[in-house]
Design an enzyme around this catalytic site. Structure first.
Site, PDB file in Angstrom:
ATOM      1  CG  ASP A  26      -1.757   0.877   1.630  1.00  0.00           C
ATOM      2  OD1 ASP A  26      -2.082   1.490   0.165  1.00  0.00           O
ATOM      3  OD2 ASP A  26      -2.229   1.522   1.827  1.00  0.00           O
ATOM      4  CG  ASN A  28       2.304   1.497  -5.137  1.00  0.00           C
ATOM      5  OD1 ASN A  28       3.604   1.435  -4.784  1.00  0.00           O
ATOM      6  ND2 ASN A  28       2.454  -0.172  -5.824  1.00  0.00           N
ATOM      7  CG  HIS A  43       1.128   2.374  -9.352  1.00  0.00           C
ATOM      8  ND1 HIS A  43       0.321   1.983  -8.424  1.00  0.00           N
ATOM      9  CD2 HIS A  43       0.068   3.705 -10.595  1.00  0.00           C
ATOM     10  CE1 HIS A  43      -0.720   2.770  -7.872  1.00  0.00           C
ATOM     11  NE2 HIS A  43      -0.478   2.845  -9.192  1.00  0.00           N
ATOM     12  CD  GLU A  73     -12.695  -5.545  -2.473  1.00  0.00           C
ATOM     13  OE1 GLU A  73     -11.702  -5.297  -3.291  1.00  0.00           O
ATOM     14  OE2 GLU A  73     -13.544  -6.047  -2.100  1.00  0.00           O
ATOM     15  CG  LEU A 137      10.048 -17.394  -2.820  1.00  0.00           C
ATOM     16  CD1 LEU A 137      10.341 -17.516  -1.520  1.00  0.00           C
ATOM     17  CD2 LEU A 137      10.685 -15.787  -3.303  1.00  0.00           C
ATOM     18  CG  LEU A 201      -6.971  -8.126   7.451  1.00  0.00           C
ATOM     19  CD1 LEU A 201      -7.440  -9.694   8.317  1.00  0.00           C
ATOM     20  CD2 LEU A 201      -5.291  -8.889   7.565  1.00  0.00           C
TER      21      LEU A 201
END
Length: 252
Positions: A26, A28, A43, A73, A137, A201
Site C-alpha cells: 500500500d 504507491n 506504481h 475493488e 521460493l 486487511l
C-alpha cells in the site's frame, strides 16, 4: 502491534523467519503525491520494491511470499490508472519472468481470471506453467483478488455438490471449505505486513489470516526494502502465538 520494544533492522534471524509472509503493498499513490509525481511513477517504483523483496525473501528463510497486487475493488479506480497497473503487470512478467525462473521462484496466481483481457490471462498462465517445478521460493500473486469472493466461490462449489447429491452437508467442515479455496496446498500466512500505515486487511486472505500475526508499518510501499522486511520479521519473532491455547513462540 507487539508490546515489546520495536526491533531494529537486521535483528531478524533465519531460524525465526516465518514460513509464509503476505504483504499488502500500500502507498504507491501517496508516495508519488508526496514527491509531486504522477501516480504511475509510484506504481513503477512499487515494482522496483517488489523485486527487492522477492530477492530478500529467500535470503531471510521465507518459503512463501504472497503479494496483493490488484484487488477486485481496484476496478473502481480511474481507467487510466488501471491501464497503468495492467501495463506494469505485462512488463513485469515479460521482463522478470526469466529471472524469477532462473532463481528458482515458483509463481502462483490467485483471484478471478474471468473477464480479464486474453493476453493478461496468457501471461499469468505462462508464468505459472514455466515455473511449476521450481522450489526455492513460491511467489503467490493475488491478482483481481477479493477474499469474500474467494470464500463465496468455495461455498458455491460445495453447494453444487450437495444439490447434485454428491455430498452430505454434515461433511462440510472448516477444513473442507478451506480445501476449496484458490490455493489450498499453500500454508496460511504466519505474518501479514501492510505498508503505508493503514491497519486493516482490506478483503485480503481473510480466511487464511485467522491466526496470522499482523505488522503495520508506516512507510509507503516504494520505500519498503530488505531492511524493512527484516524489521517486520524481527517484530514477528517477539510475538507469542497462543492459537487459543498454550503459548507457541514464533519461529519455533
Amino acid at each position: 502491534m507487539s508490546n515489546g520494544a520495536m526491533p531494529k533492522p537486521g535483528e531478524s534471524d533465519r531460524a525465526d523467519a516465518p514460513r509464509h509472509v503476505a504483504i499488502i503493498m500500500d502507498g504507491n499513490g501517496r508516495w508519488a503525491a508526496a514527491r509531486g509525481l504522477p501516480r504511475a511513477e509510484g506504481h513503477r517504483r512499487g515494482v522496483d520494491a517488489l523485486r527487492k523483496v522477492v530477492r530478500a525473501s529467500h535470503e531471510l528463510g521465507i518459503s512463501y511470499l504472497t503479494i496483493f497486487s490488484f484487488s477486485s475493488e481496484n476496478w473502481s479506480r480511474p481507467a487510466s490508472e488501471i491501464g497503468d497497473l495492467f501495463g506494469l503487470l505485462r512488463r513485469f512478467i515479460r521482463n522478470d519472468l526469466a529471472t524469477l525462473h532462473a532463481d528458482g521462484v515458483r509463481v502462483r496466481v490467485i483471484g478471478e481470471r474471468k473477464g480479464l483481457e486474453s493476453d493478461i490471462c496468457a501471461l499469468l498462465n505462462e508464468a505459472e506453467e514455466l515455473t511449476r517445478n521450481n522450489t526455492r521460493l513460491t511467489l503467490v500473486v493475488a491478482f483481481n483478488y477479493g477474499s469474500r469472493q474467494e470464500i463465496a466461490n468455495a461455498a458455491q462449489r460445495l453447494a453444487r455438490e450437495v444439490a447434485e447429491g454428491k455430498r452430505d452437508p454434515a461433511t462440510i467442515t472448516t477444513d473442507t471449505l478451506g480445501s476449496y479455496l484458490d490455493a489450498p496446498d499453500i500454508p496460511d500466512p504466519d505474518l501479514i505486513i501492510r505498508t503505508s500505515g493503514e491497519q486493516r486487511l482490506s478483503n485480503f486472505l481473510m480466511w487464511q489470516a485467522a491466526y496470522s500475526e499482523l505488522v503495520f508499518v508506516p512507510i509507503h510501499w516504494p520505500d519498503f526494502d530488505k531492511a524493512a522486511l527484516e524489521s517486520a520479521i524481527a517484530e514477528y519473532a517477539t510475538r507469542e502465538r497462543r492459537f487459543g491455547g498454550l503459548v507457541a513462540k514464533t519461529g519455533s
